[in-house]
Enzyme design. Structure first.
Site, mmCIF file in Angstrom:
data_model
loop_
_atom_site.group_PDB
_atom_site.id
_atom_site.type_symbol
_atom_site.label_atom_id
_atom_site.label_comp_id
_atom_site.label_asym_id
_atom_site.label_seq_id
_atom_site.Cartn_x
_atom_site.Cartn_y
_atom_site.Cartn_z
ATOM 1 N N GLU A 95 -4.854 -10.525 -1.030
ATOM 2 C CA GLU A 95 -5.397 -9.168 -1.128
ATOM 3 C C GLU A 95 -4.358 -8.104 -0.789
ATOM 4 O OE1 GLU A 95 -9.171 -6.524 0.503
ATOM 5 O OE2 GLU A 95 -8.663 -8.400 1.495
ATOM 6 N N ASP A 96 -3.496 -8.380 0.208
ATOM 7 C CA ASP A 96 -2.662 -7.315 0.771
ATOM 8 C C ASP A 96 -1.162 -7.480 0.559
ATOM 9 O OD1 ASP A 96 -4.838 -5.888 1.730
ATOM 10 O OD2 ASP A 96 -4.941 -7.083 3.550
#
Length: 723
Positions: A95-96
């Site tokens: 996600e990051d």
């Protein structure tokens, strides 16, 4: 991107960290049960994760990679497998960071990538204040759990480390996160048997929500008087001596209460701090199950047990797999001594739950294992959520399963079923099988006939009596407590309502078509299909249900179907006086007006109301005059000759105002085979009173019989039916 992380992440493998920091070595010490090859994979996961998260910081100012490594450390302390630990280190990368699913597959395999993907989806679920959103998020969380339980274990470890490092958040954020932890994550940890995780989550949440209360209780615990410490030591010595004399190899551990458990007990039971603390707690860990019962005898010989305080969770484990013997002894200082006796394996499962002896493949362990029970629980939840009407209904149902206080009952064949506290015989029926519940009419509890609403207690034997023609009743929802029963009843009632709506709608539409010298059977199939498609009805049944519920007026639907330009006005066909016959069992489609309470034998009319279907009134109802203003909503109806069931009626009874009158009147009604729903005094003075009895009768003849019996009472001066 999560709060507190900078956006300048670099691609993986761009640079490798120099040296091995202490936080990584701490993880490796916790995971020392892994092989050298597996530890090498773990270090490689740290290198990949550190490179991916490079430049990202936590709110505390630490490098972000310290968080996922700490999450892996929590799981290592619980003894989880390599794949889970690697996935924990990488759980925020997809996600990051620029790291992709495909790169994780190439480096660590498909299973690790799927676990990371599963946690990533959970991280996107934000439990907002809006109830519907929270319910939907919770539903998705359970769906993720059903695919691989390790996903939720990583999420629980992630939440635990976040709670341990909550100090960097604002006070409002701390309270919000703590409340969410108490409401959602701690109960899931408890349901999965992870008591160590659950206990720490609860205590950290308590400290974040009520820091002053936590500090006061914690200070009191730490400053226990010397007398109490000496008493604890004395009891420990005596118990250990008693066990040793019997030749039982054991570990004896004194149990320390957490601030949260003390506060919760004070709050729930209205006890003072001294009352809660005035209990000595010990755990006895032995080598085998026979040793557990041998140890029980030894401690009972040392101190007298309190009557009714013994629980055998070895023979009958809790729903989450917890096993132990619980007994309460009368101590030498006037304070109760709580003792738990279990084997080493039971102790491991009691503290770690599904994490104990982790086995990914379902069924690889005995069917009694915590993993198997957790899987079975989640599979049942998934089935329930498919039948639930909404996420809110699903969340409401599952709360019962998250806060269990079980009773244990037996089937006629001796199988043990675990049910939540206050469960009824009907809950038992649905626990056996949905079809048994749907067709249940009564029960035999310990071989004695009992109604379905009978509350069960541990140790009872229950048998369900069924009938093929029986169907669920709306009243059942008032007393069932399990999510499975409530979901199944609602689902079945919706199906029955739809069936009744289709049948009534068919009769109403056919009646309207007859006035136009047509019928459903005579309509051209092409015209019917075109009409259904134009109004987005998947089937004819959906249109018929809408007609019954008043969303289409029968005449309006008939006109559209026959393509008449307008209804014939001013003249009635030979069919216009034909009435639709009702039996009173048309659930959800036909209702009876509370203003006049019609019963079989009354002259009646129907009034069509959008969304409610047909509301039945007596022809002599005072409100009928108002309905005459909308003749298009009138429905010609009459009672079917085969009408059956109980119908509401109301009687106004003039009585003498003296002691015992109410009992005499109630007895007369009961002797007439009528049920009393409610009684109220409408008027009352020194000598007379007017009572309103809400009762149930079969028809006008039955009502007349009730009234005759009442008039025979010398204390009754008048009886009349209320309009």
């Amino acid at each position: 991107m999560s709060p507190g992380r900078s956006a300048n992440a670099v691609p993986p493998h761009a640079s490798e960290p120099e040296g091995v920091p202490e936080y990584v070595r701490k993880l490796e010490r916790a995971a020392s049960y892994l092989s050298a090859e597996q530890l090498a994979q773990l270090r490689r996961a740290w290198q990949v994760g550190a490179a991916a998260h490079e430049g990202q910081l936590r709110k505390s100012g630490e490098a972000y990679i310290t968080h996922p490594v700490a999450v892996a450390g929590v799981l290592a302390e619980l003894g989880l497998d390599t794949e889970t630990l690697i996935a924990a280190i990488l759980h925020d990368t997809i996600e990051d960071t620029p790291l992709t699913h495909a790169e994780i597959v190439a480096e660590f395999g498909e299973t690790v990538a799927e676990l990371v993907e599963g946690v990533t989806k959970l991280d996107k679920l934000k439990f907002r204040d809006r109830q519907e959103a929270a319910a939907e998020s919770f539903r998705k969380m359970l769906l993720a759990m059903s695919r691989d339980l390790r996903v939720i274990m990583i999420k629980l470890a992630d939440r635990l480390h976040n709670m341990r490092t909550l100090g960097a958040q604002s006070p409002d954020a701390r309270r919000r996160i703590a409340r969410e932890t108490l409401d959602i994550y701690a109960p899931i940890a408890q349901r999965l048997g992870m008591n160590l995780v659950k206990s720490e989550l609860q205590d950290l949440s308590f400290r974040a929500m009520f820091p002053w209360r936590h500090a006061v209780i914690d200070k009191h615990i730490r400053s226990r008087p010397v007398v109490r410490r000496e008493a604890m030591a004395q009891i420990e010595v005596q118990l250990s001596q008693s066990l040793a004399k019997e030749g039982i190899d054991h570990r004896l551990i004194s149990r320390i209460k957490t601030p949260w458990s003390i506060y919760n007990k004070m709050h729930a039971e209205g006890k003072s701090f001294d009352q809660v603390m005035d209990v000595f707690g010990f755990r006895v860990v032995v080598g085998s199950v026979p040793d557990c019962y041998h140890a029980l005898g030894a401690v009972h010989a040392q101190y007298k047990p309190l009557d009714g305080r013994f629980r055998d969770f070895i023979a009958i484990p809790k729903a989450n797999g917890y096993q132990s013997l619980h007994t309460v002894l009368f101590g030498p200082y006037g304070s109760p001594i709580e003792v738990q006796i279990r084997t080493e394996e039971m102790d491991l499962i009691a503290e770690r739950g599904i994490a104990a002896h982790w086995s990914y493949k379902f069924g690889a362990e005995a069917p009694n294992s915590a993993q198997s029970r957790a899987h079975a629980w989640i599979v049942e939840l998934i089935e329930n959520q498919r039948a639930a009407g909404s996420s809110l209904e699903f969340l409401d149902n599952v709360k019962v399963d998250l806060f269990p206080d079980e009773v244990y009952v037996f089937t006629p064949k001796g199988k043990i079923l675990s049910l939540p506290r206050n469960s009824t015989a009907l809950d038992f029926a649905y626990a056996v099988h949905t079809d048994i519940g749907n067709r249940a009419v009564a029960a035999r509890v310990d071989k004695k006939l009992a109604p379905l609403r009978t509350k069960l207690v541990s140790g009872q034997s229950v048998e369900i009596i069924i009938a093929k023609s029986a169907t669920p009743k709306p009243q059942w929802l008032e007393f069932v407590v399990t999510s499975k029963a409530r979901t199944a009843i609602r689902h079945q009632l919706k199906q029955l309502e739809h069936e009744y709506a289709v049948q009534l709608g068919h009769r109403m539409l056919d009646s309207a078509l007859e006035e136009l010298d047509s019928s459903l059977e005579r309509l051209p199939q092409q015209r019917l299909e075109a009409f259904l498609a134009e109004h987005r009805y998947p089937r004819l049944e959906a249109l018929l249900a809408d007609v019954a519920l008043g969303n289409w007026m029968p005449a309006q639907a008939a006109q559209a179907l026959t393509a008449y330009a307008e209804l014939r006005s001013g003249s009635q066909s030979r069919h216009s006086q034909e009435k639709i016959l009702i039996t009173g069992s048309e659930r959800g489609v036909v209702s009876f007006a509370q203003c006049c309470l019609p019963i079989p034998g009354d002259e009646i009319m129907g009034y069509h109301t959008a969304g409610k279907g047909v509301v039945v009134h007596r022809l002599d109802c005072p409100n009928v005059a108002e309905f005459r203003k909308s003749p298009d909503r009138w429905v010609p109806i009459a009672w079917d000759p085969n009408v059956s069931g109980d119908f509401d009626a109301a009687l106004l009874i003039d009585v003498e105002n003296r002691t015992g009158v109410l009992a005499q009147v109630a007895a007369a009604v009961a002797q007439s085979q009528s049920n009393i729903d409610r009684v109220e005094y409408l008027e009352r003075d020194m000598h007379a009173a007017v009572l309103r009895f809400s009762i149930q009768v079969r028809d006008r003849n039955h009502l007349a019989e009730v009234m005759r019996r009442l008039r025979r009472l010398h204390v009754v001066s008048g009886v009349r039916r209320q309009l």
